[in-house]
Design a protein around this motif. Structure first.
Motif, PDB file in Angstrom:
ATOM      1  N   THR A   3       0.829  -1.192   0.000  1.00 55.31           N
ATOM      2  CA  THR A   3       0.000   0.000   0.000  1.00 55.31           C
ATOM      3  C   THR A   3       0.864   1.243   0.000  1.00 55.31           C
ATOM      4  OG1 THR A   3      -0.096  -0.156   2.361  1.00 55.31           O
ATOM      5  CG2 THR A   3      -1.945  -1.054   1.177  1.00 55.31           C
ATOM      6  N   THR A  17      -0.201  10.872   8.951  1.00 56.30           N
ATOM      7  CA  THR A  17       0.025   9.640   8.194  1.00 56.30           C
ATOM      8  C   THR A  17       0.453   8.571   9.190  1.00 56.30           C
ATOM      9  OG1 THR A  17       2.248  10.413   7.738  1.00 56.30           O
ATOM     10  CG2 THR A  17       0.625  10.710   5.988  1.00 56.30           C
ATOM     11  N   ILE A  18       0.585   7.347   8.719  1.00 59.46           N
ATOM     12  CA  ILE A  18       0.976   6.272   9.632  1.00 59.46           C
ATOM     13  C   ILE A  18       2.449   6.438  10.002  1.00 59.46           C
ATOM     14  CG2 ILE A  18       1.260   3.778   9.887  1.00 59.46           C
ATOM     15  CD1 ILE A  18      -1.246   3.473   8.081  1.00 59.46           C
ATOM     16  N   PHE A  75      -4.984   0.932   5.023  1.00 60.46           N
ATOM     17  CA  PHE A  75      -3.806   1.793   5.197  1.00 60.46           C
ATOM     18  C   PHE A  75      -3.963   3.180   4.542  1.00 60.46           C
ATOM     19  CE2 PHE A  75      -2.476  -2.492   5.914  1.00 60.46           C
ATOM     20  CZ  PHE A  75      -1.681  -2.395   7.036  1.00 60.46           C
ATOM     21  N   THR A 107       9.796   4.781  -3.099  1.00 57.06           N
ATOM     22  CA  THR A 107      11.195   4.848  -2.705  1.00 57.06           C
ATOM     23  C   THR A 107      12.025   5.378  -3.874  1.00 57.06           C
ATOM     24  OG1 THR A 107      11.332   2.542  -3.304  1.00 57.06           O
ATOM     25  CG2 THR A 107      11.167   3.041  -0.975  1.00 57.06           C
ATOM     26  N   PRO A 138       2.990  -4.811   7.820  1.00 57.79           N
ATOM     27  CA  PRO A 138       3.757  -4.234   6.724  1.00 57.79           C
ATOM     28  C   PRO A 138       4.942  -3.419   7.247  1.00 57.79           C
ATOM     29  CG  PRO A 138       1.449  -3.559   6.618  1.00 57.79           C
ATOM     30  CD  PRO A 138       1.624  -4.275   7.906  1.00 57.79           C
ATOM     31  N   ARG A 175      14.421   9.247   1.177  1.00 57.42           N
ATOM     32  CA  ARG A 175      13.741   8.250   0.345  1.00 57.42           C
ATOM     33  C   ARG A 175      14.375   8.149  -1.035  1.00 57.42           C
ATOM     34  NH1 ARG A 175       8.472   6.677   1.500  1.00 57.42           N
ATOM     35  NH2 ARG A 175       7.874   7.273   3.591  1.00 57.42           N
ATOM     36  N   PRO A 211       7.758  -0.484   5.685  1.00 57.98           N
ATOM     37  CA  PRO A 211       7.964   0.341   4.484  1.00 57.98           C
ATOM     38  C   PRO A 211       9.290   0.047   3.788  1.00 57.98           C
ATOM     39  CG  PRO A 211       8.350   1.631   6.463  1.00 57.98           C
ATOM     40  CD  PRO A 211       7.841   0.296   6.926  1.00 57.98           C
TER      41      PRO A 211
END
Ligand code: XMP
Length: 540
Positions: free
Chosen positions: A5, A536-537, A495, A10, A417, A323, A419
């Motif tokens: 999700t 955000t998460i 998510f 990246t 999950p 990133r 990242p």
């Protein structure tokens, strides 16, 4: 790489590839339902509910033409809800010829209003926006409501409703404030629901969807994950022939299931690559290797690239730049390793259906160009591989079931999950080895305590964020000036939105005490109680 999700690539930006794509065996998709998306937050949920009834389902644009629909021969069509009002000038509409294809249509909320209006009804704003539970009185128990009691609770979320029903329609159910809460056309196979059968708050919502699929659209229920596994394996064999496939492995569920499926299909022709970027969780490299070698004898190459990644991240504080650098380093490492593998023609990726939807590919039709907006973004193009994405028709819960079907252990299949940029996005500011070590220790405490409390499966993600600031504390008689961490635990289905997990206080207390006592350099633990949106998460 393991998170399907992913909404922050990246790599620098989504890249479009023309690489050929190997999908699900076509015969498995022969019975399908199309969900026309009018901008609903629930479109994916509708599709999942339909698949739970063993019917394959796809989400398509609301303005898909009746001709395209006819060519795709769906068993039924569902119109989703949406945020617009059907009487507004720019409201999303559908091709009116759809109503005359003879294919059963179920309109939900906005979808019902649109169908009603298109066929002669009048839609108006409600006196008051209706949001939440309502008591539905069922008047007709035939077909759609077969086997229902006279009253059920349903979930409403609308500001408009059908005021005047066209003569060709009849009312099947109503609530005290919504006289036409469920309707059907008298001669065409068109049904409408003002409430949301897809949300769990509507009691018997799944039965309603089942009734529509089986009593009205006469579906046979051909979508089974065991068939999916077998047919995908055959399909992969046909496509790959005697060529080699490489697959990036992260230990997450998506890449593990992809690898398992490929291994079953082509065994020694598969090579998996695990890149340890130094941003993994505690003991993760070892765990992935042992999981992998316990289950398959496939060729696994482990690349220890932590110096390269940490070197590239030195001095970098900006989250996007972090990133970007991680994405580049990843591509370089993967490329260098892939070049050592002779005869590899295909690259396998664990792309899931929500990725395909989010990238817009699904909405443009089945053969649309695929955007790599996640995972190893840009790799196939740069390396000249053809893509194999065996999970690209599946939702996450289906991937988990498939993993179990393929014999993967439950704890792997149910892993939270993680990242692609790993702990780098949880280590605020500059990423250093010392900070990562603190993070790994604290993270391990949180996850193990949540597992001990038997709450791991109920929690969608649980982790620690190392903050940049230090805070004053007192340990024994001495003043400390050390780091603060935030514990982040969320519950979510998709998510895209998430709520913070309401963990028991005694569990939070234990987590806090253990982190402060056991992790050197941390003297303060905070609990993140922000939902997504607006937060955000991840923190970066
Ligand atoms: P956010 O922070 O956007 O995260 O609410 C939503 C989900 O996506 C994960 N995530 C990523 N996964 N690459 C990934 O593979 C990424 O760059 C990335 N960023 C966020 C996050 O962990 C959560 O599950």
């Amino acid at each position: 790489m393991n998170n399907s999700t992913a909404n922050r690539s990246t790599s620098e930006s989504p890249s479009t590839t023309t690489a050929s794509n190997t999908n699900t065996a076509p015969d498995l998709l022969s019975e399908r339902v199309l969900v026309l998306d009018f901008g609903s937050q629930y479109a994916q949920l509708i599709a999942r509910r339909i698949r739970e009834q063993n019917v394959y389902c796809e989400i398509v644009r609301h303005d898909i033409s009746a001709e395209t629909i006819r060519a795709r021969k769906p068993a039924a069509i569902v119109f989703s809800g949406g945020p617009s009002s059907v009487y507004e000038a720019n409201a999303p509409k559908c091709d009116p010829n759809i109503f005359h294809l003879g294919i059963p249509v179920l309109g939900i909320c906005y979808g019902m209003q649109l169908a009603s209006q298109a066929l002669g009804g009048r839609v108006e704003p409600c006196n008051r926006r209706e949001f939440g539970r309502a008591r539905l009185q069922v008047k007709s128990m035939e077909k759609l409501f077969a086997g229902f009691p006279h009253e059920i609770d349903v979930w409403m979320s609308h500001g408009d409703q059908v005021r005047d029903l066209a003569n060709d329609f009849e009312t099947l159910a109503s609530t005290p404030t919504c006289p036409h809460a469920a309707v059907r056309h008298k001669t065409l196979p068109i049904y409408g629901l003002q409430f949301h059968p897809e949300v769990s708050h509507t009691s018997l919502g799944s039965t309603l969807i089942h009734n529509f699929l089986y009593n009205i659209a006469h579906c046979e229920g051909r979508w089974h994950l065991s068939d999916f596994a077998n047919r995908s394996i055959e399909h992969i064999r046909d496509v790959v022939g005697s060529d080699r496939v490489i697959c990036g492995l992260s230990g997450g569920v998506d890449s593990s299931v992809t690898a398992a499926l490929l291994y079953k299909a082509i065994g020694p022709q598969l090579t998996c690559i695990l890149i340890d970027n130094g941003l993994l969780r505690k003991d993760e490299q070892g765990a992935v290797i042992s999981e992998f070698t316990n289950h398959f004898q496939a060729d696994l190459r482990v690349v220890n690239a932590s110096d390269r990644f940490l070197g590239d991240l030195a001095g970098i504080k900006d989250p996007q730049e972090k990133r970007r650098r991680i994405g580049h380093a990843f591509i370089d490492c993967f490329k260098a390793e892939a070049e050592k593998i002779n005869g590899a023609k295909y690259l396998a990726q664990g792309t899931l259906y929500p990725d395909v939807i989010e990238s817009g590919a699904a909405l443009d039709g089945p053969a649309a160009t695929i955007k790599l907006h996640h995972n190893v973004g840009g790799l196939p193009e740069q390396l000249g591989f053809e893509l194999i994405e065996p999970l690209r028709d599946l939702f996450k819960d289906e991937v988990r079931k498939l993993g179990v079907e393929l014999g993967l252990p439950e704890h792997l299949v149910w892993r939270h999950p993680f990242p692609g940029p790993g702990l780098a996005v949880r280590c605020l500011g500059e990423v250093t080895k010392d900070k990562l070590d603190i993070l790994r220790e604290a993270d391990e405490i949180v996850v193990s305590e949540i597992k001990n409390a038997n709450l791991y499966r109920q929690t969608s993600q649980a982790f620690v964020v190392l903050l940049e600031s230090q805070s004053v504390g007192v340990m024994g008689d001495a003043r400390t000036y050390e780091r603060a961490v935030a514990v982040r635990c969320v519950n979510t289905d998709d998510f895209m939105t998430a709520d913070w997990s309401h963990l028991p206080y005694d569990l939070l207390a234990k987590i806090s005490t253990r982190i402060i006592n056991e992790v050197r350099g941390v003297n303060r633990v905070c609990y993140d109680i922000s939902s997504k949106p607006p937060a955000t998460i991840e923190w970066e």
